[in-house]
Design a protein around this motif. Structure first.
Motif, mmCIF file in Angstrom:
data_model
loop_
_atom_site.group_PDB
_atom_site.id
_atom_site.type_symbol
_atom_site.label_atom_id
_atom_site.label_comp_id
_atom_site.label_asym_id
_atom_site.label_seq_id
_atom_site.Cartn_x
_atom_site.Cartn_y
_atom_site.Cartn_z
ATOM 1 N N ALA A 42 104.819 16.479 1.058
ATOM 2 C CA ALA A 42 104.366 17.793 0.608
ATOM 3 C C ALA A 42 104.114 17.766 -0.896
ATOM 4 N N PHE A 43 103.004 18.354 -1.286
ATOM 5 C CA PHE A 43 102.610 18.480 -2.687
ATOM 6 C C PHE A 43 102.253 19.932 -2.931
ATOM 7 N N TYR A 44 102.516 20.435 -4.135
ATOM 8 C CA TYR A 44 102.146 21.825 -4.406
ATOM 9 C C TYR A 44 100.796 21.945 -5.109
ATOM 10 N N ASP A 45 100.183 20.822 -5.482
ATOM 11 C CA ASP A 45 98.863 20.861 -6.099
ATOM 12 C C ASP A 45 98.261 19.466 -6.080
ATOM 13 N N GLU A 46 96.932 19.405 -6.077
ATOM 14 C CA GLU A 46 96.219 18.138 -6.103
ATOM 15 C C GLU A 46 95.774 17.814 -7.523
ATOM 16 N N ILE A 47 95.311 16.596 -7.726
ATOM 17 C CA ILE A 47 94.640 16.250 -8.975
ATOM 18 C C ILE A 47 93.343 17.064 -8.982
ATOM 19 N N PRO A 48 93.048 17.767 -10.084
ATOM 20 C CA PRO A 48 91.859 18.637 -10.108
ATOM 21 C C PRO A 48 90.590 17.922 -9.644
ATOM 22 N N GLY A 49 89.895 18.541 -8.689
ATOM 23 C CA GLY A 49 88.634 18.029 -8.184
ATOM 24 C C GLY A 49 88.734 16.947 -7.125
ATOM 25 N N ALA A 50 89.950 16.577 -6.693
ATOM 26 C CA ALA A 50 90.124 15.460 -5.766
ATOM 27 C C ALA A 50 90.104 15.845 -4.293
ATOM 28 N N VAL A 51 90.373 17.112 -3.998
ATOM 29 C CA VAL A 51 90.556 17.551 -2.613
ATOM 30 C C VAL A 51 89.621 18.713 -2.300
ATOM 31 N N GLU A 52 88.999 18.664 -1.133
ATOM 32 C CA GLU A 52 88.172 19.776 -0.654
ATOM 33 C C GLU A 52 88.938 20.532 0.426
ATOM 34 N N ARG A 53 88.659 21.824 0.539
ATOM 35 C CA ARG A 53 89.288 22.674 1.554
ATOM 36 C C ARG A 53 88.225 23.157 2.537
ATOM 37 N N HIS A 54 88.604 23.199 3.819
ATOM 38 C CA HIS A 54 87.716 23.647 4.889
ATOM 39 C C HIS A 54 88.515 24.496 5.866
ATOM 40 N N VAL A 55 87.926 25.575 6.365
ATOM 41 C CA VAL A 55 88.587 26.384 7.385
ATOM 42 C C VAL A 55 88.637 25.586 8.684
ATOM 43 N N ARG A 86 93.639 27.687 9.907
ATOM 44 C CA ARG A 86 94.338 26.862 8.923
ATOM 45 C C ARG A 86 93.313 26.382 7.903
ATOM 46 N N VAL A 87 93.808 25.797 6.824
ATOM 47 C CA VAL A 87 92.923 25.234 5.812
ATOM 48 C C VAL A 87 93.138 23.722 5.787
ATOM 49 N N HIS A 122 96.732 19.604 5.917
ATOM 50 C CA HIS A 122 96.425 21.035 5.751
ATOM 51 C C HIS A 122 97.204 21.599 4.572
ATOM 52 N N VAL A 123 96.706 22.682 4.010
ATOM 53 C CA VAL A 123 97.404 23.361 2.925
ATOM 54 C C VAL A 123 97.818 24.744 3.428
ATOM 55 N N PHE A 124 99.055 25.099 3.136
ATOM 56 C CA PHE A 124 99.619 26.381 3.543
ATOM 57 C C PHE A 124 100.054 27.139 2.300
ATOM 58 N N GLU A 125 99.904 28.451 2.329
ATOM 59 C CA GLU A 125 100.256 29.284 1.177
ATOM 60 C C GLU A 125 101.280 30.339 1.563
ATOM 61 N N GLY A 126 102.033 30.787 0.564
ATOM 62 C CA GLY A 126 102.934 31.913 0.750
ATOM 63 C C GLY A 126 104.158 31.631 1.588
ATOM 64 N N GLU A 127 104.614 30.394 1.617
ATOM 65 C CA GLU A 127 105.787 30.059 2.419
ATOM 66 C C GLU A 127 107.097 30.262 1.671
ATOM 67 N N GLY A 128 107.000 30.581 0.389
ATOM 68 C CA GLY A 128 108.196 30.882 -0.379
ATOM 69 C C GLY A 128 108.870 29.696 -1.039
ATOM 70 N N PHE A 129 108.223 28.542 -1.080
ATOM 71 C CA PHE A 129 108.823 27.407 -1.785
ATOM 72 C C PHE A 129 108.819 27.695 -3.285
ATOM 73 N N PRO A 130 109.845 27.258 -3.993
ATOM 74 C CA PRO A 130 109.920 27.527 -5.439
ATOM 75 C C PRO A 130 109.045 26.566 -6.247
ATOM 76 N N HIS A 187 100.784 21.388 0.370
ATOM 77 C CA HIS A 187 99.792 20.470 0.912
ATOM 78 C C HIS A 187 100.568 19.539 1.829
ATOM 79 N N CYS A 188 100.411 19.717 3.110
ATOM 80 C CA CYS A 188 101.097 18.939 4.138
ATOM 81 C C CYS A 188 100.197 17.752 4.468
ATOM 82 N N VAL A 189 100.553 16.566 3.964
ATOM 83 C CA VAL A 189 99.672 15.404 3.977
ATOM 84 C C VAL A 189 100.242 14.311 4.881
ATOM 85 N N ASN A 190 99.394 13.706 5.669
ATOM 86 C CA ASN A 190 99.794 12.563 6.493
ATOM 87 C C ASN A 190 100.033 11.356 5.587
#
Length: 140
Positions: A75-88, A96-97, A110-118, A125-128
Motif C-alpha cells: 500500500a502506498f498513499y501517493d505515486e511519483i508525480p506523473g507515473a500512474v494513470e487512473r481509470h474507472v 473502483r479506480v 486499485h486506489v481507494f479513498e476515504g478509508e481513514g488511514f493516517p 494505492h493497493c498494488v500487486n
C-alpha cells in the motif's frame, strides 16, 4: 523486467509482452489479474528505495509513501508525480479506480479513498507485488 525495458510501452505487441514477462507478471500486468492477498513479496517490505513497473521499469512509488495498511497487498498513499494513470473500473459490479503504469499501461491495482488511514492523502494505492520491482536506495 526485460533487458530492453526502455523500449517497452503501450504500443508494445502482446506477443512481445508474453516473451519478456513471466506467466504471473503477464496475467496481472496485461490481463488485469490480482495476486492472492498476503502472498506478494512486497506486502511487508519497508526498505528504502524506489518501486518500478515490473514491465517497463518506470519509477512508480517511493518507500517514503509506502505504509502498512493490513490489506494483504503493498500500500502506498501517493505515486511519483506523473507515473500512474487512473481509470474507472466497473468489472466486478462495483465502481473502483484502477491504476496503471503511465508508460506501458501495465495494471498495478486499485486506489481507494476515504478509508481513514493516517496518511497525508487519505488514499490507499493497493498494488500487486508482481506489478512492481524494488530498487534499493544507494548508500553513500
Amino acid at each position: 523486467m526485460a533487458a530492453n525495458a526502455a523500449e517497452l510501452g503501450k504500443d508494445t505487441p502482446e506477443s512481445t509482452w508474453k516473451q519478456v514477462l513471466s506467466t504471473e507478471e503477464y496475467r496481472v500486468l496485461r490481463e488485469k489479474g490480482t495476486e492472492r492477498a498476503g502472498t506478494g513479496v512486497y506486502n511487508k517490505h519497508f526498505d528504502d528505495g524506489v518501486y518500478r513497473c515490473a514491465g517497463c521499469g518506470t519509477p512508480l512509488y517511493t518507500s517514503e509513501t509506502k505504509f502498512n495498511s493490513g490489506c494483504g497487498w503493498p500500500a502506498f498513499y501517493d505515486e511519483i508525480p506523473g507515473a500512474v494513470e487512473r481509470h474507472v473500473d466497473v468489472s466486478h459490479g462495483m465502481k473502483r479506480v484502477e491504476i496503471t503504469c503511465v508508460k506501458c499501461g501495465g495494471h498495478l491495482g486499485h486506489v481507494f479513498e476515504g478509508e481513514g488511514f493516517p496518511t497525508p492523502t487519505n488514499q490507499r494505492h493497493c498494488v500487486n507485488s508482481v506489478s512492481i520491482k524494488f530498487e534499493p536506495k544507494q548508500k553513500l
